[in-house]
Design a protein around this motif. Structure first.
Motif, short mmCIF file in Angstrom:
data_model
loop_
_atom_site.label_atom_id
_atom_site.label_comp_id
_atom_site.label_asym_id
_atom_site.label_seq_id
_atom_site.Cartn_x
_atom_site.Cartn_y
_atom_site.Cartn_z
N THR A 187 0.98 -0.90 -0.08
CA THR A 187 -0.32 -0.08 0.24
C THR A 187 0.55 0.80 0.29
OG1 THR A 187 0.15 0.10 2.76
CG2 THR A 187 -1.65 -1.45 1.42
N THR A 188 2.10 1.14 0.02
CA THR A 188 3.05 2.31 -0.03
C THR A 188 3.78 2.40 -0.99
OG1 THR A 188 4.78 1.11 1.66
CG2 THR A 188 2.47 2.25 2.32
N VAL A 189 4.51 1.15 -1.16
CA VAL A 189 5.35 1.24 -2.73
C VAL A 189 4.66 0.53 -3.57
CG1 VAL A 189 7.18 1.25 -1.17
CG2 VAL A 189 5.99 -0.80 -1.86
N SER A 190 5.19 0.90 -5.09
CA SER A 190 5.07 0.80 -6.47
C SER A 190 5.52 -0.87 -6.13
CB SER A 190 5.18 1.23 -7.34
OG SER A 190 5.85 0.64 -8.85
N LEU A 191 4.85 -1.99 -6.06
CA LEU A 191 6.37 -3.39 -6.78
C LEU A 191 6.78 -3.41 -7.34
CD1 LEU A 191 3.09 -5.69 -5.56
CD2 LEU A 191 5.48 -4.91 -3.84
N PRO A 192 6.12 -3.17 -8.58
CA PRO A 192 7.12 -2.67 -9.07
C PRO A 192 8.42 -2.06 -9.19
CG PRO A 192 5.39 -3.20 -10.99
CD PRO A 192 5.35 -2.90 -9.39
N GLU A 193 8.64 -1.12 -9.18
CA GLU A 193 9.62 -0.85 -8.80
C GLU A 193 10.48 -1.33 -7.60
OE1 GLU A 193 10.52 4.31 -6.90
OE2 GLU A 193 9.01 3.66 -7.73
N PHE A 194 10.00 -1.73 -6.21
CA PHE A 194 11.04 -2.07 -5.81
C PHE A 194 11.38 -3.49 -6.02
CE2 PHE A 194 10.65 -6.08 -2.62
CZ PHE A 194 10.99 -5.22 -1.22
N LEU A 195 10.61 -3.72 -6.77
CA LEU A 195 11.39 -5.44 -7.50
C LEU A 195 12.90 -4.78 -8.33
CD1 LEU A 195 8.06 -7.08 -8.66
CD2 LEU A 195 9.89 -8.07 -6.37
N TRP A 196 12.23 -3.89 -9.11
CA TRP A 196 13.42 -3.48 -9.44
C TRP A 196 14.50 -3.40 -9.28
CZ3 TRP A 196 15.89 1.20 -10.00
CH2 TRP A 196 16.75 1.57 -11.58
N GLN A 197 14.33 -2.21 -8.04
CA GLN A 197 15.77 -1.37 -6.81
C GLN A 197 16.26 -3.00 -6.31
OE1 GLN A 197 13.34 0.36 -3.90
NE2 GLN A 197 13.33 2.23 -5.22
N ARG A 198 15.74 -4.25 -6.29
CA ARG A 198 16.45 -4.90 -5.48
C ARG A 198 16.99 -5.69 -6.76
NH1 ARG A 198 14.93 -3.25 -1.56
NH2 ARG A 198 14.48 -3.85 -0.11
N ALA A 199 16.86 -5.72 -7.81
CA ALA A 199 17.27 -6.84 -9.10
C ALA A 199 18.03 -5.42 -9.40
CB ALA A 199 16.74 -6.22 -10.35
N GLU A 200 18.65 -3.76 -9.11
CA GLU A 200 19.68 -3.29 -8.64
C GLU A 200 19.98 -4.03 -8.02
OE1 GLU A 200 20.67 -0.51 -11.75
OE2 GLU A 200 18.72 -1.49 -12.71
N GLU A 201 20.20 -4.21 -7.03
CA GLU A 201 21.09 -3.98 -6.25
C GLU A 201 21.88 -5.53 -6.22
OE1 GLU A 201 18.69 -3.97 -2.55
OE2 GLU A 201 18.82 -1.63 -2.52
N GLY A 202 21.27 -6.59 -7.15
CA GLY A 202 21.99 -8.36 -7.31
C GLY A 202 21.34 -8.53 -7.01
N ARG A 203 19.94 -8.56 -6.11
CA ARG A 203 19.02 -9.80 -5.88
C ARG A 203 17.63 -9.67 -6.84
NH1 ARG A 203 17.99 -7.29 0.08
NH2 ARG A 203 17.62 -5.28 -0.61
N LYS A 204 17.78 -10.57 -8.22
CA LYS A 204 17.10 -11.13 -8.62
C LYS A 204 16.32 -11.80 -8.17
CE LYS A 204 18.02 -8.92 -13.56
NZ LYS A 204 17.93 -9.69 -14.84
N PHE A 205 15.26 -12.03 -8.99
CA PHE A 205 14.24 -13.62 -8.15
C PHE A 205 14.05 -14.43 -9.04
CE2 PHE A 205 13.27 -9.77 -6.05
CZ PHE A 205 12.64 -10.03 -4.92
N ASP A 206 14.09 -15.45 -8.50
CA ASP A 206 13.51 -17.21 -9.46
C ASP A 206 12.36 -17.06 -9.93
OD1 ASP A 206 16.52 -18.02 -9.50
OD2 ASP A 206 16.71 -17.97 -7.44
N TYR A 207 11.53 -16.56 -9.37
CA TYR A 207 10.87 -16.97 -9.56
C TYR A 207 9.14 -15.61 -8.96
CZ TYR A 207 11.37 -21.07 -10.00
OH TYR A 207 12.37 -22.50 -11.23
N ILE A 208 8.73 -15.28 -9.11
CA ILE A 208 7.31 -14.79 -8.75
C ILE A 208 5.21 -15.22 -8.45
CG2 ILE A 208 6.05 -12.22 -8.89
CD1 ILE A 208 7.89 -11.12 -10.17
#
Length: 333
Positions: A187-208
């Motif tokens: 409710t407080t963040v954009s989920l696509p933006e949050f996931l993109w930020q994690r990827a930028e930190e080198g923490r991509k996800f294997d599955y959603i």
């Protein structure tokens, strides 16, 4: 069969509408004693309500039961069977196929396991049969406070997976109790933006895993930036909140991007709509999960049989964490 009555107490769906309009309590509903080969008659102890029940007014609950011979079992009732027999699980005795039930785990109360079959099978399908989760992988669960999402988190953690999960802030403690390593308030963040930020930190996800039934396709359409090359996006399917133009438009966009080839602008990541793919061994695996302590069913609230309409009101409120259980055993009501 001689000790089984000819009539029973049951909630019967007689007309269309919301539960208060469509359901009628009967004390003279016939017990289906004529069993075909491969069928079993179970004495129902407790039943779990599912959203499909009030959305379609065709009962699709799990149940926990005692067979006439004394075996404690849990399982589910298929919707096509309900249409043929005019019987769901909100009754004292239910006739089912033997391969839809398995021995109930002995380490938890029957009321708790009542709500486990359908959500457990769905979560198992997503995390194991489709993704085959392995230790060290990273997943994102959207809807970590939903019944399926909570079980998926538990299964993933039992396999050594790092889990990030979303829910509203009031459900953070609940989601973390299921084992989530990281929590995000959608409710407080954009989920696509949050996931993109994690990827930028080198923490991509294997599955959603999309468990909340959202109709907005943006989390999938932007998934190439935060999913690993071999990963995919899996969903329980969009569940519109109503026939609003915005919901219909989002459904159309989701369907479009689901089928749109990458050369025409579609995402590279596969889109998987996970439907219930039931095999008898799935139910037996769920029994092992519980018996070994890897997974614990989650109960939001429990109601007596005659209070089934109030139980549906609780379910329809949407602000629940776990399953809504109806105790069918008349002796305990």
């Amino acid at each position: 069969m001689d000790s089984i009555p000819n009539q029973q107490h049951a909630w019967v769906n007689l007309r269309r509408g919301e539960p208060a309009e469509a359901l009628e309590y009967r004390a003279d509903w016939p017990v289906s004693k004529n069993l075909e080969p491969g069928e079993a008659l179970v004495k129902v102890h407790a039943a779990a309500l599912n959203p499909a029940g009030y959305k379609l007014m065709k009962f699709l609950p799990n149940f926990v039961a005692n067979r006439p011979l004394g075996d404690q079992v849990f399982g589910w009732v298929r919707s096509d069977h309900m249409r043929l027999t005019n019987q769901g699980a909100l009754c004292q005795y239910a006739k089912v196929r033997e391969d839809w039930i398995a021995y109930a785990p002995s380490n938890i109360p029957l009321d708790e396991v009542a709500g486990f079959a359908i959500v457990g099978i769905t979560a198992h399908d997503m995390t194991v049969k489709n993704a085959d989760l392995q230790a060290g992988q990273r997943i994102f669960v959207n809807g970590g406070s939903t019944s399926v999402g909570a079980i998926a988190i538990q299964i993933a953690k039992s396999r050594g997976v790092h889990v990030t999960a979303s829910a509203s802030a009031k459900n953070e403690a609940f989601v973390r109790r299921q084992g989530a390593d990281e929590f995000v308030d959608y409710t407080t963040v954009s989920l696509p933006e949050f996931l993109w930020q994690r990827a930028e930190e080198g923490r991509k996800f294997d599955y959603i895993f999309e468990m909340a039934g959202v109709t907005d396709p943006s989390m999938y359409t932007q998934s190439d930036s935060y999913l690993s090359p071999m990963g995919f996006y899996a969903t329980v399917g969009p569940q519109p909140k109503g026939l609003y133009l915005s919901e219909i438009w989002n459904l159309m966009k989701t369907t479009l991007f689901w089928h749109l080839p990458r050369v025409l602008g579609g995402p590279k990541a596969p889109f998987k709509l996970v439907c219930l793919d039931y095999q008898r061994e799935d139910l037996e695996q769920l029994q092992r999960y519980i018996s070994e302590g890897a997974v614990k069913p989650i109960v939001d609230s429990t109601y007596n049989f005659k209070d089934t309409l109030q139980a549906y009101e609780r379910l329809m409120n949407g602000k629940i964490a776990g399953k809504v259980i109806v105790k069918v055993n008349i002796e305990d009501n």
